[in-house]
Each structure stands twice: as C-alpha cells, then as structure tokens.
Design a protein around this motif. Structure first.
Motif, PDB file in Angstrom:
ATOM      1  N   ILE A 152      45.866 113.434  96.812  1.00  0.00           N
ATOM      2  CA  ILE A 152      45.841 114.734  96.129  1.00  0.00           C
ATOM      3  C   ILE A 152      46.871 114.839  95.006  1.00  0.00           C
ATOM      4  N   GLY A 153      47.697 113.808  94.855  1.00  0.00           N
ATOM      5  CA  GLY A 153      48.800 113.880  93.893  1.00  0.00           C
ATOM      6  C   GLY A 153      48.363 114.009  92.445  1.00  0.00           C
ATOM      7  N   GLU A 154      47.242 113.355  92.057  1.00  0.00           N
ATOM      8  CA  GLU A 154      46.818 113.365  90.660  1.00  0.00           C
ATOM      9  C   GLU A 154      46.410 114.761  90.195  1.00  0.00           C
ATOM     10  N   ILE A 155      45.657 115.465  91.038  1.00  0.00           N
ATOM     11  CA  ILE A 155      45.256 116.830  90.664  1.00  0.00           C
ATOM     12  C   ILE A 155      46.474 117.732  90.603  1.00  0.00           C
ATOM     13  N   LYS A 156      47.386 117.588  91.557  1.00  0.00           N
ATOM     14  CA  LYS A 156      48.601 118.423  91.562  1.00  0.00           C
ATOM     15  C   LYS A 156      49.423 118.162  90.296  1.00  0.00           C
ATOM     16  N   LYS A 157      49.586 116.889  89.930  1.00  0.00           N
ATOM     17  CA  LYS A 157      50.331 116.548  88.719  1.00  0.00           C
ATOM     18  C   LYS A 157      49.630 117.122  87.487  1.00  0.00           C
ATOM     19  N   HIS A 158      48.307 117.017  87.462  1.00  0.00           N
ATOM     20  CA  HIS A 158      47.526 117.536  86.339  1.00  0.00           C
ATOM     21  C   HIS A 158      47.740 119.046  86.183  1.00  0.00           C
ATOM     22  N   LEU A 159      47.687 119.785  87.281  1.00  0.00           N
ATOM     23  CA  LEU A 159      47.863 121.240  87.224  1.00  0.00           C
ATOM     24  C   LEU A 159      49.284 121.602  86.804  1.00  0.00           C
ATOM     25  N   ASP A 160      50.262 120.844  87.303  1.00  0.00           N
ATOM     26  CA  ASP A 160      51.659 121.085  86.899  1.00  0.00           C
ATOM     27  C   ASP A 160      51.845 120.801  85.413  1.00  0.00           C
ATOM     28  N   ASP A 161      51.210 119.718  84.935  1.00  0.00           N
ATOM     29  CA  ASP A 161      51.304 119.373  83.509  1.00  0.00           C
ATOM     30  C   ASP A 161      50.695 120.468  82.637  1.00  0.00           C
ATOM     31  N   ILE A 162      49.591 121.039  83.089  1.00  0.00           N
ATOM     32  CA  ILE A 162      48.940 122.116  82.339  1.00  0.00           C
ATOM     33  C   ILE A 162      49.861 123.323  82.234  1.00  0.00           C
ATOM     34  N   LYS A 163      50.459 123.716  83.356  1.00  0.00           N
ATOM     35  CA  LYS A 163      51.345 124.886  83.353  1.00  0.00           C
ATOM     36  C   LYS A 163      52.535 124.659  82.424  1.00  0.00           C
TER      37      LYS A 163
END
Length: 459
Positions: A152-163
């Motif tokens: 699940i790390g890639e989606i979490k990183k992606h969402l954090d990067d977006i924010k």
C-alpha cells in the motif's frame, strides 16, 4: 446545503435532520439492478427498513445521520477487503490488469463516480486522511496492482506527494511584478544580497531561504519591461544598470540560477560584486549543441513549473499534450492542467504570460550558449583561466545532482563549469569554490541541503 441548514436549525434550538441514505432496493435507480453495487461494501436497503429507521432517527439529537446496509465481510470472497474491492474494480472498469499499461490513471480510463467514491472511502479509512475524487482519478493501474497484493506504500506516497505539491503551488503567485525589486526579508544591517529573478518569475520558492540569510535580501524582479528584451545580453545589461542605480557605491553580493547564474558571473567579472553564488540546475543533456525544439522547451518548462508534482501526473500531462494540434494549444493545456490540479486558491492571473516568459528565457539561454560555444576553444579556456586568476571577488559554484549515478565526479563538475564558461577545476583557481550537493531534484532550490549550502556561502 440541506445539511448546513439542519445544523443551523439545531444551533437555533429547532429540529433539523438530514439522513444520508444508502441505495434503496424497492424503488428508484437501484430497484432492478445490482450492477453498480458489485464492487462496493454496501447493499440495498428495503423501503420498509428505511421507514422503520427513520422513525428512530427522528428522535436523535444529531443533525446529520446515515442509514445503509453493509456487506457481511466474513462471507463471500476471501483475501481481505482490499483484494476484493480491487478485483471488483477491474471488473467494473472492464479491463484486464495484466494487459493494461501500469502508467494509465483511473481518470484516463474513465472510472464511474460510484466506484471512485468507494475507493475514496476505502483510502480514507486506511489512512484516516482526506482524499478527494480528483486524487483518486490520478491513481495509476500499477499502484492499484500493488495495493491488491498488499503493497500500500505507493498509493500512500502518491497521495502525500499530491498534497505537498498542491500546497507548494498554492504558495506561488503567478503575477508579473510591477516594481523593479522586492525586499525578501526584514534584516536591515549587513552587506545586501541581491537575488536574480527566478525562472518562475516570482520568489515564492525562495522565501524560506531569504529568511535564513542574516543579511538584507532583495529580489530583482522580472517585469513586463524585461519581457520585451530579446537576448540574454540585453537582459544582463538591464540588471547591471539596475544594480548600479540601487547600489552605486556597493558593496553587495549576488545569487542566481539558470540564466541568472550567467548574469551573476558577469557581475563578478566586471568586479561589481564581492561574491557571486550560482546554483547550477541546468541539465546539459537538454542544452545540446543545436537549437532547442518546441518539444524540448515545453518539457523543460513543465519540469520547472511542476517540480513537485507526482511523476504519474507529469507523465499524464506529457502524454496528453501530444494530442494537441499546435504549440499554443499545448501551452494552454499545460497551464489548465496545473491550474486545475492546484484548485481555486491558486493566484494565476498572469500564469500564461509567465509560462511564455519561461519559454523565452530558456530559448535566450540556449542561443547564448550556442553563440559562446562557437568561440569556446582550448585557447579561449586558457585566456578565461588567466582572467579569473586576476579577479578579487569570490564565486561559489553549487552543483546539486544525484551523484550516486556519476562515475567520474571531477569530469562531471568540469563539464558543468563549462556550461558557464568557467575555468577548469584543474586550474586551481582560488577565486572559484565548487560545492557538489547530492540531491535527487536539481531544480528544487527549496531543498534543505541546497538552502543550507547557500546560507553558509553568505556567512
């Protein structure tokens, strides 16, 4: 709107109740179909149940309540909620994940809002964070494949990067300045530091740096007047003249990057400054020995403007602009995509002229380098080395790069210095200090390691 009215009525001591019902089974759009619910964690609620529940809800004190029937997660498919949901998502999208490119986003494929909401709620439950539907649509097939297998790390990183990217974009003000210069901190004492105009035109990305320098910091603005100039030589002459009017007696130091770095080195050669700090962010592979193409210009401008955007979003924009019929349409597409990503809070009154200014500055720098390269021979290198040896001012040459990928660092740094027509490191010129910094994104001047090195250079 109805929920806000109910909340206000409760605050006024009156009754108000908003019920968030899930899908209802006997009447309405879901009465004869289960297709839209196959991938969700809820099922249809019978109308009799809805009425029974309403009778109880009318007596509660809360203004907003919900009523829906959840799926029994202990029954049905095994493998956990994540795996079940993603498997249903593949079915709903009508795709075979094994034969679908990993880089495609849910928005590009076309996800139904019902399924997007379900994934949105799942991610919000997973990380206890706000996830918008636009964030969901930016998730790629590759990320979902990882999520299905428990990574699940890639989606979490992606969402954090977006924010983080959105927050950084909202700090920027896409307004062309009217004044010739701007004070960037409140320090009154000490030798002033003048910053050359950033390639993005505004100084938002350098505010933290300015606050850390314990000397007066003044930003030289790129105004509409400067945009009328057609060569880097003319631009350099403009800022030389401006600094002479601002600091007729001196002393002062300067900081610049990109085309501003060329101007800084010129000021030092003219002995107008005590110290020049330049940050080399130029990718020499893009600045080849021939003229930049329109595609090169767009890619470089997009890279600069969207420095913190997640790679999946940048890749999507680069794919989509190829569909646009001409150069101006491509520019408008990029601007609209970035503005939509940032949202309503973005100050973007002059975003399009600023983007065209960036393109013009990249083109002028490319032409300047081409003209110089024609004259740049081994004999000229010796002449440059002798001239620099006579200078009294100091030049600090900061080179951010991912040096783990470089075999011969000395040769790499020499090539970087050639970009600004500086003498080689082998000349042992005491007036030039080279500072390599290991950083993944060279253009990120807000990176802590780069900021700290610049601050140290002005102590």
């Amino acid at each position: 709107m109805c929920e806000r009215i109910c909340e206000q009525r409760r605050r006024d001591g009156l009754h108000g109740l908003a019920v968030q019902y899930g899908p209802i089974g006997d009447v309405g759009v879901y009465a004869d179909s289960d297709q839209l619910l196959t991938m969700t964690s809820i099922r249809k609620q019978r109308i009799n149940s809805c009425c029974d529940v309403l009778d109880k809800l009318l007596s509660v004190k809360q203004a907003i309540v919900t009523s829906h029937v959840k799926v029994d997660q202990t029954k049905g498919e095994s493998g956990g909620r994540q795996k079940r949901m993603i498997k249903e998502l593949w079915r709903a999208l009508g795709i075979d994940p094994d034969n679908t490119p990993n880089h495609l986003t849910l928005g590009e494929i076309g996800i139904e809002s019902m399924f997007a909401v379900e994934l949105q709620q799942e991610l919000e439950r997973e990380w206890n964070m706000k996830v918008t539907l636009n964030y969901v649509k930016s998730i790629t097939i590759g990320m979902l494949k990882d999520y299905e297998t428990g990574i699940i790390g890639e989606i979490k990183k992606h969402l954090d990067d977006i924010k983080r990217a959105k927050a950084n974009l909202l700090k920027m003000k896409f307004l062309i300045p009217i004044e010739t210069h701007t004070r960037l901190n409140r320090v009154q004492k000490g030798v002033p530091v003048y910053m050359m105009p950033p390639i993005e035109v505004n100084f938002a990305g350098m505010e933290e740096l300015a606050q850390k320098i314990n000397r007066p910091v003044i930003g030289l603005n790129w105004t509409r007047e400067v945009s009328q100039l057609t060569s880097l030589k003319e631009v350099s002459e403009y800022y030389v003249k401006l600094l002479k009017s601002l600091e007729p007696k001196g002393p002062y130091d300067v900081l610049g990057y990109f085309d501003g770095a060329i101007i800084c080195s010129k000021l030092l050669r003219k002995q107008m400054v005590n110290k020049a700090v330049i940050v080399d962010v130029i990718n020499d592979a893009l600045f080849r020995d021939d003229q930049l193409t329109d595609e090169d210009l767009l890619i470089m401008s997009l890279t600069i403007l969207s420095i913190n955007l997640p790679e999946s979003i940048k890749d999507k924009i680069q794919r989509e602009i190829k569909k646009e019929p001409n150069f101006n349409n491509k520019v408008k597409f990029i601007i609209n995509e970035i503005a939509d990503f940032a949202g309503k809070g973005l100050i973007a009154n002059d975003m399009e002229p600023i983007f065209h200014t960036m393109l013009a500055r990249i083109r002028m720098l490319s032409e300047y380098r081409l003209n110089k390269r024609k004259k740049f021979s081994n004999k000229m290198k010796l002449t440059i080395g002798k001239k620099w040896a006579k200078r009294t001012g100091k030049l600090v040459f900061i080179k951010p790069f991912q040096f783990t990928s470089v075999e011969d660092i000395d040769a790499f740094l020499d090539k970087s210095r050639d970009t600004y027509f500086l003498p080689s490191t082998h000349d042992n010129n005491e007036n030039i200090i080279t500072e390599p910094i290991d950083n993944e994104i060279p253009f990120d001047l807000a990176a802590t390691v780069i900021v700290d090195k610049i601050v140290d250079s002005f102590k």
